[in-house]
Write a protein that holds these residues in place. Structure first.
Motif, PDB file in Angstrom:
ATOM      1  N   LEU A  56       0.819  -1.206  -0.260  1.00  0.00           N
ATOM      2  CA  LEU A  56      -0.038  -0.001  -0.121  1.00  0.00           C
ATOM      3  C   LEU A  56       0.674   1.254  -0.067  1.00  0.00           C
ATOM      4  N   LYS A  57       1.737   1.240   0.998  1.00  0.00           N
ATOM      5  CA  LYS A  57       2.547   2.475   0.833  1.00  0.00           C
ATOM      6  C   LYS A  57       3.362   2.854  -0.329  1.00  0.00           C
ATOM      7  N   GLY A  58       3.977   1.436  -1.085  1.00  0.00           N
ATOM      8  CA  GLY A  58       4.591   1.720  -2.258  1.00  0.00           C
ATOM      9  C   GLY A  58       3.708   2.183  -3.453  1.00  0.00           C
ATOM     10  N   MET A 145      14.745   3.482  22.914  1.00  0.00           N
ATOM     11  CA  MET A 145      16.218   3.119  22.970  1.00  0.00           C
ATOM     12  C   MET A 145      16.754   3.146  21.319  1.00  0.00           C
ATOM     13  N   LYS A 146      15.858   3.345  20.487  1.00  0.00           N
ATOM     14  CA  LYS A 146      16.416   3.572  19.039  1.00  0.00           C
ATOM     15  C   LYS A 146      17.144   4.725  19.087  1.00  0.00           C
ATOM     16  N   ILE A 147      17.088   5.684  19.738  1.00  0.00           N
ATOM     17  CA  ILE A 147      17.699   7.117  19.813  1.00  0.00           C
ATOM     18  C   ILE A 147      19.265   6.439  20.123  1.00  0.00           C
ATOM     19  N   THR A 218      17.836  -2.452  14.064  1.00  0.00           N
ATOM     20  CA  THR A 218      17.460  -2.175  12.920  1.00  0.00           C
ATOM     21  C   THR A 218      16.929  -0.827  12.571  1.00  0.00           C
ATOM     22  N   SER A 219      16.145  -0.412  13.617  1.00  0.00           N
ATOM     23  CA  SER A 219      15.626   1.001  13.271  1.00  0.00           C
ATOM     24  C   SER A 219      16.816   2.013  13.139  1.00  0.00           C
ATOM     25  N   GLY A 220      17.716   2.076  14.094  1.00  0.00           N
ATOM     26  CA  GLY A 220      19.069   2.788  13.905  1.00  0.00           C
ATOM     27  C   GLY A 220      19.806   2.742  12.827  1.00  0.00           C
TER      28      GLY A 220
HETATM   29  O1  C5P Z   1      10.507   4.349  14.429  1.00  0.00           O
HETATM   30  P1  C5P Z   1      11.479   4.403  12.796  1.00  0.00           P
HETATM   31  O2  C5P Z   1      11.557   5.601  12.509  1.00  0.00           O
HETATM   32  O3  C5P Z   1      12.699   3.529  12.900  1.00  0.00           O
HETATM   33  O4  C5P Z   1      10.488   3.823  11.873  1.00  0.00           O
HETATM   34  C1  C5P Z   1      10.410   3.722  10.910  1.00  0.00           C
HETATM   35  C2  C5P Z   1       9.320   3.373  10.149  1.00  0.00           C
HETATM   36  O5  C5P Z   1       8.779   3.927   9.066  1.00  0.00           O
HETATM   37  C3  C5P Z   1       9.256   1.700   9.775  1.00  0.00           C
HETATM   38  O6  C5P Z   1       7.919   1.203  10.006  1.00  0.00           O
HETATM   39  C4  C5P Z   1       9.659   2.307   8.256  1.00  0.00           C
HETATM   40  O7  C5P Z   1       8.884   0.946   7.553  1.00  0.00           O
HETATM   41  C5  C5P Z   1       8.877   3.271   7.916  1.00  0.00           C
HETATM   42  N1  C5P Z   1       9.623   4.170   6.902  1.00  0.00           N
HETATM   43  C6  C5P Z   1       8.875   4.649   5.537  1.00  0.00           C
HETATM   44  N2  C5P Z   1       9.556   5.407   4.932  1.00  0.00           N
HETATM   45  C7  C5P Z   1      10.595   5.945   4.995  1.00  0.00           C
HETATM   46  C8  C5P Z   1      11.313   5.519   6.430  1.00  0.00           C
HETATM   47  C9  C5P Z   1      10.685   4.646   7.248  1.00  0.00           C
HETATM   48  O8  C5P Z   1       7.645   4.037   5.461  1.00  0.00           O
HETATM   49  N3  C5P Z   1      11.114   6.716   3.986  1.00  0.00           N
END
Ligand code: C5P
Length: 362
Positions: A56-58, A145-147, A218-220
């Motif tokens: 959907l996002k894509g 903690m992702k900060i 993974t977020s960082g």
């Molecule tokens: O909390 P954080 O910033 O790490 O979360 C990122 C979230 O945003 C993820 O779920 C990722 O799939 C989404 N995202 C996105 N498009 C981006 C960057 C992140 O959909 N350009």
């Protein structure tokens, strides 16, 4: 200076930040509710939700990129006369836009997005494990903690410099999250109304916490990598989002294929128990991905940190009201320490001006 993009006079920067804070809280609460309000045997497939999110996002990003492609300065000189005016949907114009979109999406450097794409798919799956096993508010605070991981990867990969007060803030952040964990570990966590309703739904705090820690890594890493790719090229943010979602599809399919759905048809087993709450979770996640992109474009990660810390308070209050979450002294103490640390980390150093704040994305 270019005009500040705004809606009804309010800068998009502030609209996107407040929207992100509300979205963050809504997602935490609705995702948690969608997982624990039913017995585990009737829960929906998290990998399906992650795949739908990316699809959907894509698609939405592709539609936005399609409407914006005419504005790209790189095409200013090669637009045939007559195409700059008239109907938007004129077939020759649509065909021209499709060709340009193809060229942008399949650019030689598109493979770079495969790395954050894989990381975000792992993160989005881990988020469901965490939301299933932790209280909504506990999850939200631990996720701060992702900060810490974002800072670590920014220093390692982007060679960013952190001020002394920022390192101190990171130290306090770890302490604050630790305090919140003490109450979870000691069994002080309040049972949610839904847990009481369905005795079969049990939460495993350790499993949830491990998932949060992994998701923070993974977020960082994904965030810093996405920042590197964005800053080192001129490509439109929405094109980058399309590339990100496209590269996510394959890794998002892996857990679906590995979990070998039941004997029912492949598609129907994918959507087993996929009810209104599951769709609501996906919709909020899609919206969040798009707002995150807006925040990165119209604001930066410094203010994004504030939005996230604001959402802790919103989720916390909502958890008390909706899930019967019992406020304990350690939870409040831990949350306050996390909020102060977030504020301290995001406060610019005024002195010499030589130290730039952490991971601001322009
Ligand atoms: O909390 P954080 O910033 O790490 O979360 C990122 C979230 O945003 C993820 O779920 C990722 O799939 C989404 N995202 C996105 N498009 C981006 C960057 C992140 O959909 N350009």
């Amino acid at each position: 200076t270019p005009p500040v993009p705004s809606l009804c006079g309010v800068p998009l920067k502030y609209i996107s930040l407040v929207t992100l804070a509300v979205q963050n809280s809504l997602l935490t609460i609705i995702m948690h509710y969608s997982r624990v309000s039913i017995p585990p045997s009737q829960s929906y497939s998290a990998p399906t939700a992650v795949l739908l999110n990316e699809l959907l996002k894509g698609s939405i990003s592709l539609a936005i990129a399609f409407t914006r492609i005419d504005r790209s300065t790189s095409y200013a000189s090669d637009t045939p006369p007559g195409l700059t005016t008239g109907r938007f949907w004129h077939p020759s114009k649509v065909w021209l836009r499709i060709r340009r979109l193809g060229r942008e999406v399949f650019s030689p450097d598109c493979w770079k997005l495969s790395i954050p794409a894989i990381l975000y798919v792992i993160q989005n799956n881990l988020q469901y494990v965490a939301a299933t096993n932790l209280e909504a508010a506990t999850f939200q605070v631990s996720y701060q903690m992702k900060i810490l991981t974002t800072a670590a990867f920014s220093v390692l990969l982007l060679r960013k410099q952190l001020s002394a007060s920022q390192w101190l803030a990171l130290f306090f952040l770890a302490i604050g999250v630790g305090i919140v964990q003490i109450q979870t570990g000691m069994g002080g966590t309040a049972k949610t109304a839904s847990t009481l309703l369905f005795a079969g739904t049990s939460m495993n705090a350790l499993k949830g916490f491990m998932a949060v820690v992994a998701a923070c890594f993974t977020s960082g890493l994904a965030g810093v990598y996405f920042e590197m790719v964005l800053k080192n090229s001129q490509a439109d943010l929405w094109i980058r989002n399309v590339q990100l979602s496209a590269f996510s599809l394959l890794p998002a399919l892996v857990p679906i294929i590995l979990s070998r759905p039941s004997d029912a048809g492949f598609i129907s087993s994918l959507f087993e128990n996929f009810g209104a709450w599951a769709w609501a979770t996906v919709a909020i996640q899609v919206f969040g991905g798009l707002v995150t992109a807006m925040v990165i474009k119209y604001s930066d990660n410094i203010l994004k940190g504030f939005a996230t810390s604001l959402s802790i308070v919103i989720s916390f209050l909502a958890s008390v009201a909706l899930f019967d979450f019992q406020i304990t002294f350690t939870f409040i103490l831990g949350s306050v320490v996390v909020l102060i640390a977030t504020w301290l980390y995001n406060t610019p150093v005024r002195s010499s001006g030589s130290v730039r704040l952490g991971f601001a994305v322009k």
